[in-house]
Design a protein around this motif. Sequence first.
Motif, PDB file in Angstrom:
ATOM      1  N   ASP A  57       1.003 138.851  25.293  1.00  0.00           N
ATOM      2  CA  ASP A  57       1.036 138.938  26.907  1.00  0.00           C
ATOM      3  C   ASP A  57      -0.031 137.996  27.745  1.00  0.00           C
ATOM      4  OD1 ASP A  57       1.610 142.430  26.400  1.00  0.00           O
ATOM      5  OD2 ASP A  57       2.838 140.766  26.863  1.00  0.00           O
ATOM      6  N   HIS A  58      -1.351 137.860  26.910  1.00  0.00           N
ATOM      7  CA  HIS A  58      -2.527 137.112  27.552  1.00  0.00           C
ATOM      8  C   HIS A  58      -2.985 136.124  26.492  1.00  0.00           C
ATOM      9  CE1 HIS A  58      -2.275 140.489  30.640  1.00  0.00           C
ATOM     10  NE2 HIS A  58      -2.014 141.142  29.420  1.00  0.00           N
ATOM     11  N   PRO A  59      -2.403 134.780  26.542  1.00  0.00           N
ATOM     12  CA  PRO A  59      -2.838 133.826  25.947  1.00  0.00           C
ATOM     13  C   PRO A  59      -4.333 133.351  26.377  1.00  0.00           C
ATOM     14  CG  PRO A  59      -1.064 132.888  27.060  1.00  0.00           C
ATOM     15  CD  PRO A  59      -1.212 134.409  27.565  1.00  0.00           C
ATOM     16  N   HIS A  60      -4.931 132.943  25.182  1.00  0.00           N
ATOM     17  CA  HIS A  60      -6.420 132.359  25.491  1.00  0.00           C
ATOM     18  C   HIS A  60      -6.247 131.237  26.852  1.00  0.00           C
ATOM     19  CE1 HIS A  60     -10.262 130.545  24.957  1.00  0.00           C
ATOM     20  NE2 HIS A  60     -10.579 131.692  24.527  1.00  0.00           N
ATOM     21  N   PRO A  61      -7.118 131.176  27.698  1.00  0.00           N
ATOM     22  CA  PRO A  61      -6.927 130.134  28.662  1.00  0.00           C
ATOM     23  C   PRO A  61      -7.158 128.860  28.158  1.00  0.00           C
ATOM     24  CG  PRO A  61      -8.744 132.171  29.363  1.00  0.00           C
ATOM     25  CD  PRO A  61      -8.367 132.095  27.808  1.00  0.00           C
ATOM     26  N   ASP A  62      -7.786 128.472  27.215  1.00  0.00           N
ATOM     27  CA  ASP A  62      -7.645 127.133  26.446  1.00  0.00           C
ATOM     28  C   ASP A  62      -6.118 127.020  26.205  1.00  0.00           C
ATOM     29  OD1 ASP A  62     -10.246 127.028  27.210  1.00  0.00           O
ATOM     30  OD2 ASP A  62     -11.068 127.574  25.164  1.00  0.00           O
ATOM     31  N   ARG A  63      -5.484 127.860  25.609  1.00  0.00           N
ATOM     32  CA  ARG A  63      -4.086 127.440  25.082  1.00  0.00           C
ATOM     33  C   ARG A  63      -2.984 127.505  26.387  1.00  0.00           C
ATOM     34  NH1 ARG A  63      -5.963 131.690  21.065  1.00  0.00           N
ATOM     35  NH2 ARG A  63      -7.104 130.609  19.599  1.00  0.00           N
ATOM     36  N   LEU A  64      -3.298 127.454  27.457  1.00  0.00           N
ATOM     37  CA  LEU A  64      -2.243 127.636  28.623  1.00  0.00           C
ATOM     38  C   LEU A  64      -1.481 126.349  28.853  1.00  0.00           C
ATOM     39  CD1 LEU A  64      -3.987 129.645  31.357  1.00  0.00           C
ATOM     40  CD2 LEU A  64      -2.486 130.401  29.753  1.00  0.00           C
ATOM     41  N   ASP A  65      -0.423 126.181  29.081  1.00  0.00           N
ATOM     42  CA  ASP A  65       0.229 125.011  29.342  1.00  0.00           C
ATOM     43  C   ASP A  65      -0.199 124.619  30.856  1.00  0.00           C
ATOM     44  OD1 ASP A  65       1.809 126.366  31.087  1.00  0.00           O
ATOM     45  OD2 ASP A  65       3.580 126.208  29.743  1.00  0.00           O
ATOM     46  N   ASP A  66       0.080 123.479  31.162  1.00  0.00           N
ATOM     47  CA  ASP A  66      -0.325 122.749  32.492  1.00  0.00           C
ATOM     48  C   ASP A  66       0.101 123.849  33.663  1.00  0.00           C
ATOM     49  OD1 ASP A  66      -1.552 120.589  31.268  1.00  0.00           O
ATOM     50  OD2 ASP A  66       0.244 119.348  31.546  1.00  0.00           O
ATOM     51  N   ASP A  67       1.306 124.157  33.681  1.00  0.00           N
ATOM     52  CA  ASP A  67       1.967 124.977  34.482  1.00  0.00           C
ATOM     53  C   ASP A  67       1.054 126.375  34.734  1.00  0.00           C
ATOM     54  OD1 ASP A  67       3.609 125.790  36.870  1.00  0.00           O
ATOM     55  OD2 ASP A  67       4.789 126.857  35.539  1.00  0.00           O
ATOM     56  N   GLN A  68       1.001 127.012  33.595  1.00  0.00           N
ATOM     57  CA  GLN A  68       0.056 128.291  33.757  1.00  0.00           C
ATOM     58  C   GLN A  68      -1.355 128.153  33.959  1.00  0.00           C
ATOM     59  OE1 GLN A  68       1.039 129.341  29.681  1.00  0.00           O
ATOM     60  NE2 GLN A  68       2.333 130.933  30.300  1.00  0.00           N
ATOM     61  N   ALA A  69      -2.017 126.997  33.567  1.00  0.00           N
ATOM     62  CA  ALA A  69      -3.234 126.683  34.027  1.00  0.00           C
ATOM     63  C   ALA A  69      -3.463 126.317  35.393  1.00  0.00           C
ATOM     64  CB  ALA A  69      -3.765 125.475  33.055  1.00  0.00           C
ATOM     65  N   GLN A  70      -2.321 125.843  36.097  1.00  0.00           N
ATOM     66  CA  GLN A  70      -2.531 125.692  37.495  1.00  0.00           C
ATOM     67  C   GLN A  70      -2.323 126.979  38.354  1.00  0.00           C
ATOM     68  OE1 GLN A  70      -3.117 123.157  39.252  1.00  0.00           O
ATOM     69  NE2 GLN A  70      -3.363 121.708  37.701  1.00  0.00           N
ATOM     70  N   GLN A  71      -1.418 127.979  37.557  1.00  0.00           N
ATOM     71  CA  GLN A  71      -1.235 129.259  38.414  1.00  0.00           C
ATOM     72  C   GLN A  71      -2.573 130.132  38.231  1.00  0.00           C
ATOM     73  OE1 GLN A  71       2.207 130.983  36.217  1.00  0.00           O
ATOM     74  NE2 GLN A  71       3.731 129.965  37.616  1.00  0.00           N
ATOM     75  N   LEU A  72      -3.128 130.049  37.082  1.00  0.00           N
ATOM     76  CA  LEU A  72      -4.460 130.811  37.032  1.00  0.00           C
ATOM     77  C   LEU A  72      -5.494 130.222  37.851  1.00  0.00           C
ATOM     78  CD1 LEU A  72      -6.010 132.673  35.468  1.00  0.00           C
ATOM     79  CD2 LEU A  72      -6.589 130.898  33.845  1.00  0.00           C
ATOM     80  N   LYS A  73      -5.436 128.916  38.144  1.00  0.00           N
ATOM     81  CA  LYS A  73      -6.564 128.035  38.855  1.00  0.00           C
ATOM     82  C   LYS A  73      -6.357 128.832  40.337  1.00  0.00           C
ATOM     83  CE  LYS A  73      -8.664 123.829  39.666  1.00  0.00           C
ATOM     84  NZ  LYS A  73      -8.659 122.346  39.176  1.00  0.00           N
ATOM     85  N   ALA A  74      -4.909 128.823  40.917  1.00  0.00           N
ATOM     86  CA  ALA A  74      -4.891 128.975  41.967  1.00  0.00           C
ATOM     87  C   ALA A  74      -5.124 130.683  42.426  1.00  0.00           C
ATOM     88  CB  ALA A  74      -3.326 128.768  42.339  1.00  0.00           C
TER      89      ALA A  74
END
Length: 177
Positions: A57-74
Amino acid sequence: MERGLHHGPRPVRGAPRARIRRRRERRQGVRAKAPRSLPSRRSAPQESLGAGRDQLDHPHPDRLDDDQAQQLKAVLARCPELEQTAQHIRAFAELMNNREGRHLGQWIDRVQADDLPALHSFVNGLGQDLDAVVAGLSLRYSSGAVEGHNNKIKMLKRQMFGRANFDLLRKRVLLAA
Protein backbone atom coordinates in the motif's frame (compact mmCIF):
# COMPACT_ATOMS: atom_id res chain seq x y z
CA MET A 1 -49.05 7.73 29.36
CA GLU A 2 -49.25 4.00 29.77
CA ARG A 3 -46.64 1.63 28.49
CA GLY A 4 -47.60 -0.57 25.60
CA LEU A 5 -49.99 1.88 23.94
CA HIS A 6 -49.05 2.79 20.41
CA HIS A 7 -49.74 6.23 19.08
CA GLY A 8 -49.57 6.07 15.34
CA PRO A 9 -48.93 3.22 12.92
CA ARG A 10 -47.57 0.03 14.37
CA PRO A 11 -44.18 -1.15 13.10
CA VAL A 12 -44.24 -4.02 10.63
CA ARG A 13 -42.71 -7.10 12.15
CA GLY A 14 -41.37 -10.22 10.52
CA ALA A 15 -40.80 -8.62 7.11
CA PRO A 16 -37.24 -7.53 6.40
CA ARG A 17 -36.76 -4.54 4.16
CA ALA A 18 -35.34 -6.62 1.32
CA ARG A 19 -38.47 -8.79 1.19
CA ILE A 20 -40.70 -5.69 1.19
CA ARG A 21 -38.61 -4.13 -1.59
CA ARG A 22 -38.85 -7.33 -3.72
CA ARG A 23 -42.65 -7.45 -3.23
CA ARG A 24 -42.98 -3.81 -4.27
CA GLU A 25 -40.79 -4.39 -7.35
CA ARG A 26 -42.90 -7.40 -8.38
CA ARG A 27 -46.09 -5.37 -8.07
CA GLN A 28 -44.65 -2.53 -10.12
CA GLY A 29 -43.22 -4.88 -12.73
CA VAL A 30 -39.65 -3.83 -12.04
CA ARG A 31 -37.17 -6.59 -12.33
CA ALA A 32 -34.83 -6.91 -9.37
CA LYS A 33 -31.15 -6.47 -10.10
CA ALA A 34 -28.91 -9.46 -9.71
CA PRO A 35 -26.61 -9.08 -6.71
CA ARG A 36 -23.08 -8.11 -7.67
CA SER A 37 -20.49 -10.67 -6.82
CA LEU A 38 -17.17 -9.60 -5.42
CA PRO A 39 -14.10 -10.33 -7.52
CA SER A 40 -12.12 -13.33 -6.46
CA ARG A 41 -8.62 -12.91 -5.11
CA ARG A 42 -7.18 -14.55 -8.21
CA SER A 43 -8.74 -12.01 -10.53
CA ALA A 44 -6.92 -9.10 -8.85
CA PRO A 45 -4.23 -7.58 -11.07
CA GLN A 46 -0.83 -8.82 -10.03
CA GLU A 47 1.07 -5.66 -10.96
CA SER A 48 -0.70 -3.71 -8.21
CA LEU A 49 0.70 -5.98 -5.52
CA GLY A 50 4.25 -4.60 -5.73
CA ALA A 51 7.53 -6.42 -5.33
CA GLY A 52 7.36 -7.10 -1.61
CA ARG A 53 4.91 -7.22 1.22
CA ASP A 54 6.08 -3.87 2.60
CA GLN A 55 5.22 -2.21 -0.70
CA LEU A 56 1.58 -3.30 -0.93
CA ASP A 57 0.00 0.00 0.00
CA HIS A 58 2.77 2.43 0.82
CA PRO A 59 6.00 2.08 -1.12
CA HIS A 60 9.11 3.82 0.13
CA PRO A 61 9.29 7.41 -1.18
CA ASP A 62 12.57 6.61 -2.94
CA ARG A 63 10.85 3.83 -4.94
CA LEU A 64 7.99 5.91 -6.36
CA ASP A 65 7.68 6.31 -10.11
CA ASP A 66 7.70 9.84 -11.56
CA ASP A 67 3.92 10.26 -11.53
CA GLN A 68 3.59 9.10 -7.92
CA ALA A 69 6.50 11.31 -6.86
CA GLN A 70 4.82 14.33 -8.46
CA GLN A 71 1.55 13.53 -6.71
CA LEU A 72 3.29 13.22 -3.35
CA LYS A 73 5.15 16.47 -3.93
CA ALA A 74 1.89 18.27 -4.82
CA VAL A 75 0.10 16.98 -1.72
CA LEU A 76 2.97 17.91 0.58
CA ALA A 77 3.23 21.38 -1.04
CA ARG A 78 -0.43 22.07 -0.21
CA CYS A 79 -0.04 21.27 3.49
CA PRO A 80 3.10 22.45 5.32
CA GLU A 81 2.15 20.52 8.49
CA LEU A 82 2.00 17.31 6.48
CA GLU A 83 5.41 18.07 4.97
CA GLN A 84 6.91 18.57 8.45
CA THR A 85 5.27 15.38 9.70
CA ALA A 86 6.62 13.42 6.74
CA GLN A 87 10.14 14.75 7.38
CA HIS A 88 9.99 13.76 11.06
CA ILE A 89 8.62 10.30 10.23
CA ARG A 90 11.39 9.72 7.67
CA ALA A 91 13.99 10.78 10.24
CA PHE A 92 12.50 8.38 12.80
CA ALA A 93 12.53 5.58 10.22
CA GLU A 94 16.24 6.26 9.66
CA LEU A 95 16.82 6.00 13.42
CA MET A 96 15.08 2.63 13.43
CA ASN A 97 16.69 1.21 10.29
CA ASN A 98 20.22 2.29 11.22
CA ARG A 99 19.87 1.44 14.93
CA GLU A 100 20.74 4.96 16.02
CA GLY A 101 18.84 5.10 19.29
CA ARG A 102 21.45 7.44 20.75
CA HIS A 103 20.08 10.22 18.47
CA LEU A 104 16.50 9.79 19.68
CA GLY A 105 16.77 12.71 22.14
CA GLN A 106 17.72 15.08 19.32
CA TRP A 107 14.82 13.81 17.21
CA ILE A 108 12.41 14.34 20.13
CA ASP A 109 13.67 17.92 20.60
CA ARG A 110 13.13 18.69 16.89
CA VAL A 111 9.58 17.28 16.99
CA GLN A 112 8.67 19.25 20.11
CA ALA A 113 9.95 22.44 18.48
CA ASP A 114 7.30 22.10 15.74
CA ASP A 115 3.57 22.55 16.24
CA LEU A 116 2.43 19.00 15.40
CA PRO A 117 0.02 17.71 18.10
CA ALA A 118 -0.17 14.15 16.72
CA LEU A 119 3.60 13.74 16.85
CA HIS A 120 3.71 15.40 20.28
CA SER A 121 1.39 12.66 21.52
CA PHE A 122 3.70 10.02 20.01
CA VAL A 123 6.76 11.64 21.61
CA ASN A 124 5.04 11.76 25.00
CA GLY A 125 4.36 8.04 24.71
CA LEU A 126 8.02 7.40 23.88
CA GLY A 127 9.08 9.47 26.86
CA GLN A 128 7.14 7.28 29.28
CA ASP A 129 9.70 4.51 28.81
CA LEU A 130 12.56 6.25 27.05
CA ASP A 131 15.29 3.83 28.17
CA ALA A 132 13.45 0.84 26.67
CA VAL A 133 12.81 2.73 23.42
CA VAL A 134 16.47 3.73 23.09
CA ALA A 135 17.51 0.13 23.76
CA GLY A 136 15.01 -1.14 21.19
CA LEU A 137 16.33 1.30 18.59
CA SER A 138 19.99 0.57 19.38
CA LEU A 139 20.40 -3.13 20.12
CA ARG A 140 20.29 -5.90 17.57
CA TYR A 141 18.28 -8.17 19.89
CA SER A 142 14.60 -8.72 19.15
CA SER A 143 11.72 -10.31 21.00
CA GLY A 144 10.04 -11.26 17.73
CA ALA A 145 10.50 -15.01 18.21
CA VAL A 146 9.00 -14.90 21.70
CA GLU A 147 6.07 -12.80 20.45
CA GLY A 148 5.52 -15.32 17.66
CA HIS A 149 5.34 -18.22 20.12
CA ASN A 150 2.95 -16.27 22.36
CA ASN A 151 0.74 -15.55 19.35
CA LYS A 152 0.71 -19.23 18.37
CA ILE A 153 -0.20 -20.33 21.91
CA LYS A 154 -3.03 -17.79 22.08
CA MET A 155 -4.36 -19.02 18.73
CA LEU A 156 -4.31 -22.64 19.95
CA LYS A 157 -6.00 -21.61 23.18
CA ARG A 158 -8.78 -19.86 21.24
CA GLN A 159 -9.25 -22.91 19.01
CA MET A 160 -9.45 -25.25 21.98
CA PHE A 161 -11.85 -23.13 24.04
CA GLY A 162 -14.68 -25.33 25.31
CA ARG A 163 -13.52 -28.40 23.41
CA ALA A 164 -11.29 -30.38 25.72
CA ASN A 165 -9.37 -30.27 28.95
CA PHE A 166 -6.02 -28.75 29.82
CA ASP A 167 -4.07 -31.96 29.03
CA LEU A 168 -5.05 -31.88 25.35
CA LEU A 169 -4.26 -28.16 25.14
CA ARG A 170 -0.86 -28.85 26.71
CA LYS A 171 -0.15 -31.58 24.14
CA ARG A 172 -1.11 -29.32 21.22
CA VAL A 173 1.10 -26.49 22.54
CA LEU A 174 4.07 -28.83 22.95
CA LEU A 175 3.55 -30.34 19.48
CA ALA A 176 3.31 -26.89 17.93
CA ALA A 177 6.57 -25.69 19.48
